[in-house]
Design a protein around this motif. Sequence first.
Motif, PDB file in Angstrom:
ATOM      1  N   THR A 128      -0.592  10.910   1.756  1.00  0.00           N
ATOM      2  CA  THR A 128       0.979  10.815   1.363  1.00  0.00           C
ATOM      3  C   THR A 128       2.021  11.673   1.302  1.00  0.00           C
ATOM      4  O   THR A 128       3.087  11.478   1.281  1.00  0.00           O
ATOM      5  N   CYS A 172      -0.390  13.104  -2.680  1.00  0.00           N
ATOM      6  CA  CYS A 172      -1.744  12.826  -3.369  1.00  0.00           C
ATOM      7  C   CYS A 172      -1.967  13.633  -4.515  1.00  0.00           C
ATOM      8  O   CYS A 172      -1.793  14.725  -4.528  1.00  0.00           O
ATOM      9  N   HIS A 220       0.271   5.234  -0.774  1.00  0.00           N
ATOM     10  CA  HIS A 220      -0.725   4.338  -0.516  1.00  0.00           C
ATOM     11  C   HIS A 220      -0.727   2.936  -0.331  1.00  0.00           C
ATOM     12  O   HIS A 220      -1.113   2.432   0.603  1.00  0.00           O
ATOM     13  N   CYS A 274      -6.853   7.665  -2.294  1.00  0.00           N
ATOM     14  CA  CYS A 274      -8.074   8.758  -2.132  1.00  0.00           C
ATOM     15  C   CYS A 274      -8.308   9.256  -3.729  1.00  0.00           C
ATOM     16  O   CYS A 274      -7.561   8.572  -4.724  1.00  0.00           O
ATOM     17  N   CYS A 299      -5.528  10.480  -6.026  1.00  0.00           N
ATOM     18  CA  CYS A 299      -4.637   9.564  -6.569  1.00  0.00           C
ATOM     19  C   CYS A 299      -5.010   8.767  -7.468  1.00  0.00           C
ATOM     20  O   CYS A 299      -4.679   8.224  -8.294  1.00  0.00           O
TER      21      CYS A 299
HETATM   22 ZN   LIG Z   1      -3.661   9.986  -2.227  1.00  0.00          ZN
END
Ligand SMILES: [Zn+2]
Length: 272
Positions: free
Chosen positions: A224, A227, A236, A244, A247
């Motif tokens: 992104t 993150c 996201h 992820c 995140c």
């Molecule tokens: Zn992320």
Amino acid sequence: MNRPHGYARYKLDGCRCYPCGWAVAQYNDARDHAIRRGQWHPYMDAEPVRQHIRNLQECGLGLRSIAVAAGVDRKRLQAVLNGRPERGTPPQAQVRPALATAVLAVEPSPDNLPDATVINAVGTTRRLQALVAAGWPQHYLAIRLHMTDSNFSATLRRDRVMVRTARAARSLYDELWRADPHEFGVDNQAYSRARNHAASRRWAPVNCWDEDTIDNPATFPEWTGMCGRPEGSYIHERIGVPLCPPCLEARRAHNRQRYAEKKSLSVMEATG
Ligand SMILES: [Zn+2]
Ligand SMILES: [Zn+2]
């Protein structure tokens, strides 16, 4: 074949277990300390340098490659390691800071490791996946790497590869990452098939990586650009990529904080 936990396992296999992390942290401390001391003294203790040479040897680097990578004469490394037996001198107790910093700066990498050394595959798979995500058909990449199609797709799933494969994948990536597949004869259909294949497997595209992070097993693709920050998780959702790990962690921290605020608010209302 498993390396014992420690410097080599950390650097080559990407092991991030506690003993490996401890070994590397200890080593980094000693190195930084040696370098700081070296800034003020005409000579410095040779022991950290000797230890570093042994670490590099444990990774499979020969003295010759270490000398080349450090830009120093191999005989000088031998003198640090073993002394000069022909003159009857023991291993050097002290070295010049310039020699020490040059040697301490050498890290094992596909640039200096022997071809057949086995290393972790993260840098290789990330690069190849990113190229597929950019529209490079696997068949094309396989040809460029002198692999069969099935060998290529197996490589994408491996945890470990040989240095020669890592090096070939890296130089192919360096050549292609910002090139246009169409200019290399890739037709539209193959181009979109590659992109769709990568998207369906959530292979991170080129712009998620930079040279500092792509080989580090502890890093995550930066999907992104934000993150690990609260904004990241919204991006996201917008681009349809699951959160992820950084995140996810940021979202949890955010929720915990909101919960704590709500709770203290309701306590205030109840008492007020
Ligand atoms: Zn992320
Ligand atoms: Zn380990």
